[in-house]
Design a protein around this motif. Sequence first.
Motif, mmCIF file in Angstrom:
data_model
loop_
_atom_site.group_PDB
_atom_site.id
_atom_site.type_symbol
_atom_site.label_atom_id
_atom_site.label_comp_id
_atom_site.label_asym_id
_atom_site.label_seq_id
_atom_site.Cartn_x
_atom_site.Cartn_y
_atom_site.Cartn_z
ATOM 1 N N ILE A 1 0.850 -1.186 0.000
ATOM 2 C CA ILE A 1 0.000 0.000 0.000
ATOM 3 C C ILE A 1 0.885 1.234 0.000
ATOM 4 O O ILE A 1 1.612 1.477 0.958
ATOM 5 N N PRO A 2 0.853 2.024 -1.052
ATOM 6 C CA PRO A 2 1.698 3.229 -1.109
ATOM 7 C C PRO A 2 1.378 4.183 0.028
ATOM 8 O O PRO A 2 0.224 4.316 0.450
ATOM 9 N N SER A 3 2.390 4.865 0.517
ATOM 10 C CA SER A 3 2.202 5.765 1.649
ATOM 11 C C SER A 3 1.251 6.903 1.313
ATOM 12 O O SER A 3 0.479 7.338 2.164
ATOM 13 N N PHE A 4 1.275 7.391 0.052
ATOM 14 C CA PHE A 4 0.383 8.487 -0.309
ATOM 15 C C PHE A 4 -1.076 8.077 -0.190
ATOM 16 O O PHE A 4 -1.961 8.899 0.081
ATOM 17 N N MET A 5 -1.344 6.769 -0.372
ATOM 18 C CA MET A 5 -2.715 6.285 -0.282
ATOM 19 C C MET A 5 -3.193 6.331 1.164
ATOM 20 O O MET A 5 -4.299 6.788 1.465
ATOM 21 N N LEU A 6 -2.348 5.885 2.091
ATOM 22 C CA LEU A 6 -2.706 5.930 3.495
ATOM 23 C C LEU A 6 -2.826 7.374 3.978
ATOM 24 O O LEU A 6 -3.700 7.708 4.769
ATOM 25 N N HIS A 7 -1.958 8.226 3.475
ATOM 26 C CA HIS A 7 -1.961 9.621 3.896
ATOM 27 C C HIS A 7 -3.238 10.345 3.460
ATOM 28 O O HIS A 7 -3.591 11.382 4.028
ATOM 29 N N SER A 8 -3.921 9.791 2.456
ATOM 30 C CA SER A 8 -5.150 10.434 1.968
ATOM 31 C C SER A 8 -6.316 10.232 2.919
ATOM 32 O O SER A 8 -7.329 10.914 2.818
ATOM 33 N N PHE A 9 -6.186 9.299 3.889
ATOM 34 C CA PHE A 9 -7.261 9.059 4.847
ATOM 35 C C PHE A 9 -7.158 10.079 5.983
ATOM 36 O O PHE A 9 -6.870 9.737 7.128
ATOM 37 N N SER A 10 -7.429 11.300 5.653
ATOM 38 C CA SER A 10 -7.176 12.403 6.582
ATOM 39 C C SER A 10 -8.129 12.433 7.766
ATOM 40 O O SER A 10 -7.849 13.085 8.770
ATOM 41 N N ASN A 11 -9.262 11.725 7.667
ATOM 42 C CA ASN A 11 -10.243 11.732 8.753
ATOM 43 C C ASN A 11 -10.223 10.461 9.582
ATOM 44 O O ASN A 11 -11.151 10.206 10.361
ATOM 45 N N LEU A 12 -9.184 9.650 9.418
ATOM 46 C CA LEU A 12 -9.133 8.383 10.144
ATOM 47 C C LEU A 12 -9.010 8.639 11.644
ATOM 48 O O LEU A 12 -8.126 9.367 12.087
#
Length: 491
Positions: A292-303
Amino acid sequence: MSFDTDESDYDNFDDDNSSIKKPPLPDNCQDEVQGIDYISACFMNRYNACPVFYRDSLDNACQEAFKSTIIKERRPVLLYIHHDWSTYTNVFCSNIFCSETLIEYLLDNYIVWPWDITYESNRNKLIQIWEKLSPAGPLENYSLEQYPLLIGIMRKSSKESPWLSSSEYEWKSLLTRDRLTRTQEAVTRETLKQELETFNKECHDHEETLSFDFSARSGLCSKVMLEIVQYLSLNDIVNAFSSSILPLLYENETKVHISQTNTTFFNMVLWKIRPEQIVSLRLNPSLLFPEIPSFMLHSFSNLISLTLVNPMHAGEINKYAFYFPKLICLSLYYDNEADFLEIRSILSQIREPIKRFEIHCAGAFCTHYNGYELYQSSLQDWNVEYFLIEIGPLLLPSMSQCIQGCKSCFLATTLKFMNTMINIRHVRLITDKCNLDQFLVWNEWKTSTSNCKKLKTITVETWTHTSSGERYVEKAIEFYTCPQNHQTITD
């Protein structure tokens, strides 16, 4: 004129062959099954080949197409409307419709139902047949030179309640004369096959929608459906109802939980819902990177909630703390025994405003061999108010296995661990009945939580197994503490 042929093809129809000049259906044909047989025989005589036509009524053809309980086995209906006096009809049949390529494709992917409207009586019969399916027919405003027609039929996937719908089916014109209706491309075997594949996929998508469309099947409104999905992970929602439910979640900005480490699943989801809708993740770090690319995880800004399965070291936790700045709930799952020394090391690395912390494990190691390292300082920077620990079926360390010979080794370890969380308010412990005795030593509770001045409730629960093997949580005991004088009431 473009049927992927030349003018010589028309010479084939200029002879005196009576079977060509005679329409496929006799005048005033009232029997649908007999009419299908007439058309099949005529086609075999003219073109030496014929698609496999469904030998029953159009209404029964539609029922047959969509009756399977397996979505992949359902097929759209292809209605072929023939007019012998149209210049284009015989060329289309000879070069395209009765070609081996189309016959094989249609056999596997469509139910084909034909009708000939050369005679006005048979045109009226088709109108009568069609009115059973839908009040709006496919024969309106078509002149002689616009035939042949191909009509695709599928079930409706509209959001309106079934009793408000005038028909169960909807239709779409695929071919008019020598042109594909949607693209206006000249029809050839290849372009027609592509158009049929497109409609087949659209039909399949509609069937997937209907498979979860509670509104269509039970009259439940969208509001109720959205209430239901709140209790499921996005993985379960997609598995149960198909990915066709995602637009509904997108439209209503529904908050979702994902329990998946597969890149393909993430990519599919992120195309159809907003990353901000993802508020909870369950991940296995050992399987996650670098998939899972880091940019993808970083997009979950409301987690706000994160569950990690078998985290290896504190450094992994720090990665997620960087990705999810709004994180307030952290859960750690261990397939085997948990090491509280490692967990204490993990927690000391985190400076995020975690308010809820959970540990789920099969058992635990005795940590009394190095108690000073575990309890030397409180987690003063932590804002944890709710702590849950769930212990699986493995037996906890006994007195003989404990380095210090503690009768309730795990309880002592847990309470000292809790005592480092000075802001804790509520504690919940879940264990198997075989380990319950270790949690009921009240003197341990009383002496080991003195540092938790804000503690209000402590609940101990056990897994109870039913005769069918299922298990549920049953409350064993609950302690209430009074912050003012730290007195305790047992329920």
